[in-house]
Design a protein around this motif. Structure first.
Motif, PDB file in Angstrom:
ATOM      1  N   GLU A 131       0.834  -1.204   0.000  1.00 28.94           N
ATOM      2  CA  GLU A 131       0.000   0.000   0.000  1.00 28.94           C
ATOM      3  C   GLU A 131       0.868   1.254   0.000  1.00 28.94           C
ATOM      4  O   GLU A 131       0.625   2.211  -0.749  1.00 28.94           O
ATOM      5  N   VAL A 132       1.903   1.243   0.839  1.00 27.85           N
ATOM      6  CA  VAL A 132       2.805   2.394   0.910  1.00 27.85           C
ATOM      7  C   VAL A 132       3.510   2.577  -0.430  1.00 27.85           C
ATOM      8  O   VAL A 132       3.633   3.698  -0.935  1.00 27.85           O
ATOM      9  N   THR A 133       3.966   1.489  -1.013  1.00 28.61           N
ATOM     10  CA  THR A 133       4.667   1.571  -2.295  1.00 28.61           C
ATOM     11  C   THR A 133       3.772   2.173  -3.370  1.00 28.61           C
ATOM     12  O   THR A 133       4.214   3.017  -4.165  1.00 28.61           O
ATOM     13  N   ARG A 134       2.500   1.763  -3.402  1.00 25.33           N
ATOM     14  CA  ARG A 134       1.570   2.310  -4.399  1.00 25.33           C
ATOM     15  C   ARG A 134       1.425   3.823  -4.227  1.00 25.33           C
ATOM     16  O   ARG A 134       1.436   4.572  -5.215  1.00 25.33           O
ATOM     17  N   VAL A 135       1.279   4.267  -2.991  1.00 25.46           N
ATOM     18  CA  VAL A 135       1.099   5.706  -2.752  1.00 25.46           C
ATOM     19  C   VAL A 135       2.368   6.471  -3.085  1.00 25.46           C
ATOM     20  O   VAL A 135       2.327   7.543  -3.712  1.00 25.46           O
ATOM     21  N   LEU A 136       3.515   5.918  -2.698  1.00 27.87           N
ATOM     22  CA  LEU A 136       4.779   6.595  -2.978  1.00 27.87           C
ATOM     23  C   LEU A 136       5.037   6.705  -4.475  1.00 27.87           C
ATOM     24  O   LEU A 136       5.613   7.700  -4.954  1.00 27.87           O
ATOM     25  N   MET A 137       4.642   5.691  -5.225  1.00 21.72           N
ATOM     26  CA  MET A 137       4.911   5.675  -6.667  1.00 21.72           C
ATOM     27  C   MET A 137       3.869   6.448  -7.463  1.00 21.72           C
ATOM     28  O   MET A 137       4.056   6.692  -8.654  1.00 21.72           O
TER      29      MET A 137
ATOM     30  N   ILE B 270       0.989  19.246  -2.233  1.00 17.40           N
ATOM     31  CA  ILE B 270       0.644  19.203  -0.808  1.00 17.40           C
ATOM     32  C   ILE B 270      -0.345  18.075  -0.539  1.00 17.40           C
ATOM     33  O   ILE B 270      -0.184  17.307   0.424  1.00 17.40           O
ATOM     34  N   GLU B 271      -1.369  17.949  -1.393  1.00 17.38           N
ATOM     35  CA  GLU B 271      -2.353  16.880  -1.206  1.00 17.38           C
ATOM     36  C   GLU B 271      -1.696  15.503  -1.322  1.00 17.38           C
ATOM     37  O   GLU B 271      -2.029  14.577  -0.578  1.00 17.38           O
ATOM     38  N   HIS B 272      -0.757  15.377  -2.255  1.00 21.91           N
ATOM     39  CA  HIS B 272      -0.043  14.102  -2.410  1.00 21.91           C
ATOM     40  C   HIS B 272       0.775  13.803  -1.155  1.00 21.91           C
ATOM     41  O   HIS B 272       0.787  12.660  -0.658  1.00 21.91           O
ATOM     42  N   SER B 273       1.441  14.807  -0.617  1.00 16.29           N
ATOM     43  CA  SER B 273       2.230  14.609   0.599  1.00 16.29           C
ATOM     44  C   SER B 273       1.347  14.208   1.770  1.00 16.29           C
ATOM     45  O   SER B 273       1.722  13.359   2.585  1.00 16.29           O
TER      46      SER B 273
ATOM     47  N   PHE C 140       1.864  10.874   4.007  1.00 19.16           N
ATOM     48  CA  PHE C 140       2.066  10.887   5.453  1.00 19.16           C
ATOM     49  C   PHE C 140       0.955  10.148   6.196  1.00 19.16           C
ATOM     50  O   PHE C 140       1.205   9.498   7.213  1.00 19.16           O
ATOM     51  N   LYS C 141      -0.266  10.242   5.687  1.00 18.82           N
ATOM     52  CA  LYS C 141      -1.363   9.490   6.309  1.00 18.82           C
ATOM     53  C   LYS C 141      -1.131   7.990   6.152  1.00 18.82           C
ATOM     54  O   LYS C 141      -1.446   7.205   7.051  1.00 18.82           O
ATOM     55  N   THR C 142      -0.564   7.586   5.026  1.00 15.88           N
ATOM     56  CA  THR C 142      -0.346   6.168   4.759  1.00 15.88           C
ATOM     57  C   THR C 142       0.770   5.596   5.623  1.00 15.88           C
ATOM     58  O   THR C 142       0.690   4.445   6.065  1.00 15.88           O
TER      59      THR C 142
ATOM     60  N   GLY D 145       1.805   7.003   8.487  1.00 16.00           N
ATOM     61  CA  GLY D 145       1.676   7.509   9.852  1.00 16.00           C
ATOM     62  C   GLY D 145       1.329   6.439  10.874  1.00 16.00           C
ATOM     63  O   GLY D 145       1.120   5.266  10.560  1.00 16.00           O
ATOM     64  N   SER D 146       1.238   6.859  12.122  1.00 18.43           N
ATOM     65  CA  SER D 146       1.033   5.965  13.255  1.00 18.43           C
ATOM     66  C   SER D 146      -0.447   5.641  13.442  1.00 18.43           C
ATOM     67  O   SER D 146      -1.230   6.528  13.799  1.00 18.43           O
ATOM     68  N   PRO D 147      -0.832   4.388  13.245  1.00 18.04           N
ATOM     69  CA  PRO D 147      -2.248   4.036  13.415  1.00 18.04           C
ATOM     70  C   PRO D 147      -2.737   4.200  14.851  1.00 18.04           C
ATOM     71  O   PRO D 147      -3.924   4.417  15.086  1.00 18.04           O
ATOM     72  N   GLY D 148      -1.822   4.111  15.799  1.00 19.94           N
ATOM     73  CA  GLY D 148      -2.209   4.266  17.191  1.00 19.94           C
ATOM     74  C   GLY D 148      -2.242   5.697  17.671  1.00 19.94           C
ATOM     75  O   GLY D 148      -2.672   5.981  18.798  1.00 19.94           O
ATOM     76  N   PHE D 149      -1.785   6.620  16.818  1.00 18.09           N
ATOM     77  CA  PHE D 149      -1.707   8.037  17.203  1.00 18.09           C
ATOM     78  C   PHE D 149      -2.071   8.887  15.988  1.00 18.09           C
ATOM     79  O   PHE D 149      -1.330   9.781  15.582  1.00 18.09           O
ATOM     80  N   SER D 150      -3.200   8.603  15.384  1.00 17.42           N
ATOM     81  CA  SER D 150      -3.551   9.229  14.114  1.00 17.42           C
ATOM     82  C   SER D 150      -3.811  10.721  14.250  1.00 17.42           C
ATOM     83  O   SER D 150      -4.211  11.208  15.311  1.00 17.42           O
ATOM     84  N   MET D 151      -3.571  11.427  13.164  1.00 14.26           N
ATOM     85  CA  MET D 151      -3.817  12.861  13.095  1.00 14.26           C
ATOM     86  C   MET D 151      -4.852  13.119  12.008  1.00 14.26           C
ATOM     87  O   MET D 151      -4.995  12.342  11.065  1.00 14.26           O
ATOM     88  N   SER D 152      -5.551  14.232  12.122  1.00 12.25           N
ATOM     89  CA  SER D 152      -6.600  14.567  11.158  1.00 12.25           C
ATOM     90  C   SER D 152      -6.002  15.103   9.863  1.00 12.25           C
ATOM     91  O   SER D 152      -4.838  15.532   9.822  1.00 12.25           O
ATOM     92  N   ASP D 153      -6.816  15.102   8.805  1.00  7.40           N
ATOM     93  CA  ASP D 153      -6.377  15.675   7.535  1.00  7.40           C
ATOM     94  C   ASP D 153      -5.983  17.136   7.704  1.00  7.40           C
ATOM     95  O   ASP D 153      -5.004  17.605   7.103  1.00  7.40           O
ATOM     96  N   ALA D 154      -6.753  17.864   8.508  1.00  2.00           N
ATOM     97  CA  ALA D 154      -6.461  19.286   8.723  1.00  2.00           C
ATOM     98  C   ALA D 154      -5.100  19.467   9.383  1.00  2.00           C
ATOM     99  O   ALA D 154      -4.329  20.370   9.022  1.00  2.00           O
ATOM    100  N   GLU D 155      -4.788  18.603  10.344  1.00  2.87           N
ATOM    101  CA  GLU D 155      -3.480  18.691  11.014  1.00  2.87           C
ATOM    102  C   GLU D 155      -2.356  18.390  10.034  1.00  2.87           C
ATOM    103  O   GLU D 155      -1.327  19.076  10.018  1.00  2.87           O
ATOM    104  N   TRP D 156      -2.560  17.369   9.193  1.00  5.37           N
ATOM    105  CA  TRP D 156      -1.536  17.043   8.209  1.00  5.37           C
ATOM    106  C   TRP D 156      -1.361  18.169   7.191  1.00  5.37           C
ATOM    107  O   TRP D 156      -0.230  18.526   6.837  1.00  5.37           O
ATOM    108  N   ARG D 157      -2.472  18.743   6.724  1.00  2.00           N
ATOM    109  CA  ARG D 157      -2.368  19.831   5.744  1.00  2.00           C
ATOM    110  C   ARG D 157      -1.645  21.031   6.345  1.00  2.00           C
ATOM    111  O   ARG D 157      -0.888  21.719   5.649  1.00  2.00           O
TER     112      ARG D 157
END
Length: 302
Positions: free
Chosen positions: A161-167, A178-181, A185-187, A189-201
């Motif tokens: 999954e990560v490879t697909r997003v990176l490529m 920015i949207e691609h980044s 980062f969401k892909t 990122g930490s599943p146990g400490f997730s951040m919102s889309d707004a925080e990532w943007r």
């Protein structure tokens, strides 16, 4: 502030007083960030917590990232070709090496007249930190390698999954980048400490407004692929070492951290449940609980 180190211009942030209330030099923590990331990727809360714990904290933009010197004259490398050479075990000639980047970090210490520091690196920064500990052990009070790797061949790679997003290719323009980044980062990122889309943007947008230079990432990437001997050299590290890795890291799997710790004599391995390949607030709290005691237990080497 801009300094001259290892013959190039490097952007540095020096946080916390250099001396304590008794006029004694405060111990220094040197933070080295990862692939394409800028010094502002180190969370402010983490930097402040280290300052509050009595440390002087030095961060810098690696070459070809942020506000440090860009190497346009070296051209755009053929990353796919370098990746193929890596898989075939062929020699890769990078625009510069991780050893050069470790010399940059050493040059930062020299320019700031810092004799020794606790060296902390994340991802590619962990690789540079390992190189620095091999290059100048007398300058390193302790080593902390976070979500990084020994670089040994045969270690697990990123999830499909990560490879697909990176490529995947971002659209044209800064907004699309920015949207691609954010997706990347969401892909990872930490599943146990997730951040919102707004925080990532907000984080990605802040970094992009400071510096947007994607070609530098490609040159850094080739430097990582070309660093083929580090794994066998890690047995020569003599400084107290802490290896921290997320148990849920989909980009650089936990086995990479385990291999790093196994190769460095006396290294301590700490896995963090729910941590991926990022530094959200919950991960930072757990990192600090590991890093500060590690620093305190290291010999002063006076």
């Amino acid at each position: 502030m801009k300094i001259r180190a290892n013959g190039i211009d490097i952007e540095v942030e020096d946080s916390g007083p250099a001396f304590d209330a008794q006029g004694r030099p405060r111990p220094v923590v040197l933070l080295i960030m990862g692939l394409g990331m800028q010094l502002i990727a180190w969370p402010t809360a983490m930097v402040q917590a280290l300052v509050d714990a009595g440390y002087r904290v030095v961060r810098f933009d690696n070459r070809d990232a942020g506000l440090s010197q860009h190497f346009d004259a070296l051209g755009k490398p053929k990353v796919l070709w370098a990746g193929l050479k890596y898989r075939l075990g062929w020699r890769i000639k990078p625009p510069y090496s991780l050893h050069d980047m470790a010399l940059d970090a050493l040059g930062v210490l020299d320019a700031l007249h810092i004799d020794r520091a606790h060296v902390v690196g994340a991802s590619m920064g962990g690789m540079i930190a390992q190189r620095l500990a091999l290059l100048a052990p007398a300058r390193v009070l302790s080593l902390s390698s976070i979500m990084s790797s020994s670089g040994a061949r045969g270690l697990p790679e990123a999830s499909p999954e990560v490879t697909r997003v990176l490529m995947s290719r971002p659209g044209k323009g800064l907004d699309a980048a920015i949207e691609h980044s954010v997706r990347v980062f969401k892909t990872i990122g930490s599943p146990g400490f997730s951040m919102s889309d707004a925080e990532w943007r907000n984080l990605v947008g802040t970094a992009a407004s400071r510096s947007f230079y994607p070609v530098g990432i490609l040159r850094q990437m080739v430097a990582v692929l070309a660093d083929r001997t580090r794994a066998d050299e890690l047995a020569g590290i003599t400084v107290p070492t802490l290896v921290v890795h997320g148990k849920a890291d989909p980009l650089v799997p936990l086995a990479c951290g385990e291999d790093t710790a196994r190769r460095i004599p006396g290294a301590t391995l700490a896995g963090i449940d729910g941590m991926g390949h990022d530094l959200p607030p919950g991960v930072v709290e757990r990192l600090l609980a590991l890093l500060i005691p590690h620093f305190a237990s290291a010999p002063s080497r006076k």
